[in-house]
Design a protein around this motif. Structure first.
Motif, PDB file in Angstrom:
ATOM      1  N   PRO A 325       0.710   4.428 -25.956  1.00 43.07           N
ATOM      2  CA  PRO A 325       0.329   3.043 -25.697  1.00 43.07           C
ATOM      3  C   PRO A 325      -1.187   2.895 -25.830  1.00 43.07           C
ATOM      4  O   PRO A 325      -1.924   3.860 -25.581  1.00 43.07           O
ATOM      5  CB  PRO A 325       0.753   2.807 -24.250  1.00 43.07           C
ATOM      6  CG  PRO A 325       1.498   4.017 -23.813  1.00 43.07           C
ATOM      7  CD  PRO A 325       1.210   5.115 -24.770  1.00 43.07           C
ATOM      8  N   TYR A 326      -1.616   1.699 -26.178  1.00 42.17           N
ATOM      9  CA  TYR A 326      -3.048   1.490 -26.423  1.00 42.17           C
ATOM     10  C   TYR A 326      -3.894   1.811 -25.195  1.00 42.17           C
ATOM     11  O   TYR A 326      -4.973   2.394 -25.304  1.00 42.17           O
ATOM     12  CB  TYR A 326      -3.306   0.050 -26.885  1.00 42.17           C
ATOM     13  CG  TYR A 326      -4.746  -0.144 -27.302  1.00 42.17           C
ATOM     14  CD1 TYR A 326      -5.271   0.571 -28.377  1.00 42.17           C
ATOM     15  CD2 TYR A 326      -5.585  -1.003 -26.602  1.00 42.17           C
ATOM     16  CE1 TYR A 326      -6.597   0.433 -28.749  1.00 42.17           C
ATOM     17  CE2 TYR A 326      -6.917  -1.146 -26.973  1.00 42.17           C
ATOM     18  CZ  TYR A 326      -7.420  -0.430 -28.044  1.00 42.17           C
ATOM     19  OH  TYR A 326      -8.730  -0.553 -28.413  1.00 42.17           O
ATOM     20  N   ALA A 327      -3.383   1.460 -24.015  1.00 41.04           N
ATOM     21  CA  ALA A 327      -4.173   1.676 -22.787  1.00 41.04           C
ATOM     22  C   ALA A 327      -4.607   3.134 -22.658  1.00 41.04           C
ATOM     23  O   ALA A 327      -5.681   3.425 -22.152  1.00 41.04           O
ATOM     24  CB  ALA A 327      -3.344   1.257 -21.580  1.00 41.04           C
ATOM     25  N   ALA A 330      -7.372   3.664 -25.749  1.00 41.36           N
ATOM     26  CA  ALA A 330      -8.441   2.684 -26.023  1.00 41.36           C
ATOM     27  C   ALA A 330      -9.835   3.305 -25.947  1.00 41.36           C
ATOM     28  O   ALA A 330     -10.680   3.066 -26.815  1.00 41.36           O
ATOM     29  CB  ALA A 330      -8.329   1.522 -25.053  1.00 41.36           C
ATOM     30  N   GLU A 334     -11.854   2.712 -29.385  1.00 41.76           N
ATOM     31  CA  GLU A 334     -12.902   1.680 -29.435  1.00 41.76           C
ATOM     32  C   GLU A 334     -14.256   2.200 -29.919  1.00 41.76           C
ATOM     33  O   GLU A 334     -14.899   1.551 -30.746  1.00 41.76           O
ATOM     34  CB  GLU A 334     -12.974   0.924 -28.099  1.00 41.76           C
ATOM     35  CG  GLU A 334     -11.902  -0.160 -28.116  1.00 41.76           C
ATOM     36  CD  GLU A 334     -11.513  -0.720 -26.770  1.00 41.76           C
ATOM     37  OE1 GLU A 334     -12.297  -0.582 -25.812  1.00 41.76           O
ATOM     38  OE2 GLU A 334     -10.410  -1.297 -26.688  1.00 41.76           O
ATOM     39  N   ASN A 339      -9.345  -1.441 -32.497  1.00 48.45           N
ATOM     40  CA  ASN A 339      -8.843  -2.284 -31.416  1.00 48.45           C
ATOM     41  C   ASN A 339      -7.322  -2.134 -31.339  1.00 48.45           C
ATOM     42  O   ASN A 339      -6.736  -1.346 -32.087  1.00 48.45           O
ATOM     43  CB  ASN A 339      -9.231  -3.746 -31.648  1.00 48.45           C
ATOM     44  CG  ASN A 339      -8.754  -4.221 -33.012  1.00 48.45           C
ATOM     45  OD1 ASN A 339      -7.713  -3.771 -33.516  1.00 48.45           O
ATOM     46  ND2 ASN A 339      -9.504  -5.107 -33.624  1.00 48.45           N
ATOM     47  N   GLU A 340      -6.703  -2.868 -30.435  1.00 46.93           N
ATOM     48  CA  GLU A 340      -5.273  -2.686 -30.198  1.00 46.93           C
ATOM     49  C   GLU A 340      -4.430  -2.994 -31.444  1.00 46.93           C
ATOM     50  O   GLU A 340      -3.494  -2.255 -31.769  1.00 46.93           O
ATOM     51  CB  GLU A 340      -4.819  -3.548 -29.016  1.00 46.93           C
ATOM     52  CG  GLU A 340      -3.352  -3.334 -28.689  1.00 46.93           C
ATOM     53  CD  GLU A 340      -2.951  -3.803 -27.312  1.00 46.93           C
ATOM     54  OE1 GLU A 340      -3.753  -4.523 -26.675  1.00 46.93           O
ATOM     55  OE2 GLU A 340      -1.843  -3.445 -26.873  1.00 46.93           O
ATOM     56  N   ASP A 341      -4.757  -4.082 -32.135  1.00 47.68           N
ATOM     57  CA  ASP A 341      -3.964  -4.434 -33.323  1.00 47.68           C
ATOM     58  C   ASP A 341      -4.003  -3.314 -34.348  1.00 47.68           C
ATOM     59  O   ASP A 341      -2.990  -2.955 -34.949  1.00 47.68           O
ATOM     60  CB  ASP A 341      -4.517  -5.720 -33.969  1.00 47.68           C
ATOM     61  CG  ASP A 341      -4.147  -6.945 -33.149  1.00 47.68           C
ATOM     62  OD1 ASP A 341      -3.253  -6.824 -32.284  1.00 47.68           O
ATOM     63  OD2 ASP A 341      -4.776  -8.003 -33.363  1.00 47.68           O
ATOM     64  N   TRP A 343      -4.645  -0.150 -33.758  1.00 48.63           N
ATOM     65  CA  TRP A 343      -3.920   1.022 -33.238  1.00 48.63           C
ATOM     66  C   TRP A 343      -2.415   0.867 -33.464  1.00 48.63           C
ATOM     67  O   TRP A 343      -1.747   1.770 -33.965  1.00 48.63           O
ATOM     68  CB  TRP A 343      -4.231   1.227 -31.752  1.00 48.63           C
ATOM     69  CG  TRP A 343      -3.437   2.339 -31.149  1.00 48.63           C
ATOM     70  CD1 TRP A 343      -2.421   2.239 -30.256  1.00 48.63           C
ATOM     71  CD2 TRP A 343      -3.571   3.728 -31.461  1.00 48.63           C
ATOM     72  NE1 TRP A 343      -1.909   3.481 -29.980  1.00 48.63           N
ATOM     73  CE2 TRP A 343      -2.595   4.422 -30.704  1.00 48.63           C
ATOM     74  CE3 TRP A 343      -4.400   4.462 -32.312  1.00 48.63           C
ATOM     75  CZ2 TRP A 343      -2.431   5.799 -30.766  1.00 48.63           C
ATOM     76  CZ3 TRP A 343      -4.236   5.839 -32.372  1.00 48.63           C
ATOM     77  CH2 TRP A 343      -3.278   6.492 -31.612  1.00 48.63           C
ATOM     78  N   LEU A 344      -1.886  -0.287 -33.088  1.00 45.00           N
ATOM     79  CA  LEU A 344      -0.443  -0.487 -33.225  1.00 45.00           C
ATOM     80  C   LEU A 344      -0.027  -0.475 -34.695  1.00 45.00           C
ATOM     81  O   LEU A 344       1.074  -0.052 -35.032  1.00 45.00           O
ATOM     82  CB  LEU A 344      -0.019  -1.778 -32.536  1.00 45.00           C
ATOM     83  CG  LEU A 344      -0.260  -1.782 -31.016  1.00 45.00           C
ATOM     84  CD1 LEU A 344       0.144  -3.110 -30.405  1.00 45.00           C
ATOM     85  CD2 LEU A 344       0.484  -0.633 -30.324  1.00 45.00           C
ATOM     86  N   ARG A 347      -0.672   3.737 -35.740  1.00 37.72           N
ATOM     87  CA  ARG A 347      -0.369   4.943 -34.950  1.00 37.72           C
ATOM     88  C   ARG A 347       0.812   5.753 -35.498  1.00 37.72           C
ATOM     89  O   ARG A 347       0.857   6.964 -35.335  1.00 37.72           O
ATOM     90  CB  ARG A 347      -0.167   4.595 -33.471  1.00 37.72           C
ATOM     91  CG  ARG A 347       1.058   3.758 -33.208  1.00 37.72           C
ATOM     92  CD  ARG A 347       1.264   3.499 -31.730  1.00 37.72           C
ATOM     93  NE  ARG A 347       2.447   2.679 -31.566  1.00 37.72           N
ATOM     94  CZ  ARG A 347       2.958   2.311 -30.418  1.00 37.72           C
ATOM     95  NH1 ARG A 347       2.385   2.681 -29.290  1.00 37.72           N
ATOM     96  NH2 ARG A 347       4.038   1.571 -30.356  1.00 37.72           N
TER      97      ARG A 347
END
Ligand code: GLU
Length: 450
Positions: A325-327, A330, A334, A339-341, A343-344, A347
């Motif tokens: 998960p990004y959390a 991060a 970063e 950023n999260e987008d 990463w998803l 990954r």
């Protein structure tokens, strides 16, 4: 009442930790955690010349990084007074005797024994010196080294991995416990510490099996002198070999935990692999240590050497990232500019966190589009939807390109991927397309470096 579990990992700070010794650390740690016991980190630094504070700090750092926390720690270098006392007691009991041979003399003895087809076992000359001989050695300036007198009988123990094990100490030389320069070798301090720190189990590689027979005899001698001291039980695990079937010793430099960390591997990939290599269980990617603790069982450990394959480690590393998960990531993504987008989007297609940088460069840096059919991509450029690209844009775009050009399947997708990313492989294009954005997408489809 059964004994509470306390195990130890006892590296010498004369080098970096590598997959071989970390496997021993991990198994000790897993056993301690599973049994509600304690894990001790013991620094075996009796060799004051080769041991360094840097290596010791490296050991602490590596174990912490892997999540293998310890409950207590001690250094052998702070316990020489204790060892001296015990050595004196062993001398008084006639179990520790002085020998004056030089290394060359010992070597000559062994050669002679071999020439006569005798096993190269120390002949115990040290037990039979006359007073004159000793005087003469001293006059020459020789200092004695000290050997432990073995019983020369079969030593048996129930090994938690190997089962009933017997080693006849008649086939083993009386071990040198203290060198002529006064340095303690590993054998005696280890036994004293195991007793003093109430170690319940010694889990280590099978290269120590003969040593264990020797140490059991040392334990027996010490237990008589130290009231209430109970020797540990033993478990000897098989050793690791390389993917090519060869021993690992020559490659240990590249197999250090530090090298793996620098290579961008996740600690959980290393623990997932090492916990299961050489056991009856399959290797699976585990983001936590808990399932490895629960699955730890001596009865699942095999006797055959276990194959360590770096490729398997990298694949496992990828699997762990694919689900991260990004959390959890991060703080590492970063600083690379992600950023999260992003990463998803990527990954599922990376094996190392450092690969994030490659994709940041592809979506926001400049790439040279790979174009084979310029007419097709020019037409595609006109199909890029108006406005900011979003999650739906790719589907709309591809449908439009298909309609305008008549291209299908691979002939539709591959030229678009190559033009937009400069690569023939990579993550699903939908999110990547949105991250690249309209202007860059059009420019790349038109063949511009962008
Ligand atoms: N310092 C020893 C070694 O690294 C420890 C072995 C043991 O676990 O007893 O080989």
């Amino acid at each position: 009442m059964s004994r509470s579990v306390r195990v130890r990992f006892a590296p010498s700070p004369t080098g970096k930790l590598h997959v071989g010794n970390v496997r021993a650390a991990l198994w000790n740690w897993l056993f301690a955690r599973k049994s509600g016991g304690e894990f001790m980190l013991r620094i075996d630094d009796t060799d004051q010349v080769r041991s360094t504070k840097e290596f010791e700090a490296g050991i602490h750092h590596d174990l912490e990084w892997l999540g293998l926390n310890h409950d207590l720690t001690a250094s052998q270098s702070s316990r020489f007074g204790v060892y001296d006392e015990v050595a004196d007691q062993l001398r008084s009991a006639g179990l520790l005797y002085a020998c004056y041979e030089t290394a060359e003399e010992l070597d000559r003895k062994r050669k002679l024994q071999r020439a006569r087809s005798l096993p190269p076992v120390y002949d115990r000359a040290g037990l039979g010196y006359s007073e004159e001989e000793i005087k003469a050695f001293k006059a020459e300036g020789r200092k004695p080294h000290w050997r432990f007198k073995l019983s020369q009988t079969p030593v048996k123990w129930h090994d938690l991995i190997r089962g009933e094990t017997v080693v006849d100490t008649a086939s083993v030389s009386d071990p040198v416990l203290i060198r002529a320069d006064g340095q303690y070798l590993y054998t005696l301090p280890s036994c004293i510490d195991d007793l003093d720190f109430d170690i319940s189990h010694v889990i280590r590689g099978e290269d120590h099996v003969t040593n264990t027979a020797v140490q059991i005899e040392v334990f027996q001698a010490l237990a008589k002198m130290r009231k209430g001291a109970v020797p540990p039980e033993f478990a000897h695990h098989s050793l690791l070999i390389g993917a090519d079937g060869e021993g690992l010793s020559k490659r240990l430099g590249s197999l250090s935990i530090e090298a793996m960390r620098d290579d961008g591997l996740e600690p959980q990939a290393i623990t997932s692999l090492l916990a299961k290599l050489g056991t009856a269980d399959p290797v699976t990617a585990q983001n936590q240590l808990r399932p490895l603790i629960e699955g730890f069982d001596f009865s699942k450990m095999g006797r055959a050497p276990a194959r360590f394959d770096n490729e398997e480690l990298i694949t496992l590393n990828g699997k762990l990232l694919h689900e991260k998960p990004y959390a959890e990531i991060a703080s590492r993504v970063e600083p690379l500019g992600g950023n999260e987008d992003l990463w998803l989007a990527i990954r599922a297609n990376i094996n190392r966190v450092s690969d994030v940088k490659t994709w940041i460069d592809i979506v926001s840096g400049e790439i040279k589009p790979l174009i084979e059919d310029g007419e097709f991509t020019q037409q595609a450029a006109q199909c890029v939807p108006e406005g900011a690209l979003n999650a739906e844009s790719w589907g709309v775009f591809v449908a439009d390109v298909k309609e305008k050009t008549g291209a299908k399947g691979k002939h539709l997708f591959m030229p678009l991927r190559k033009a937009l990313t400069g690569l023939s492989h990579g993550p699903e294009m939908g999110p990547i397309f949105a991250l690249i954005g309209r202007d860059k997408a059009i420019a790349r489809l038109q063949g511009q470096v962008s």
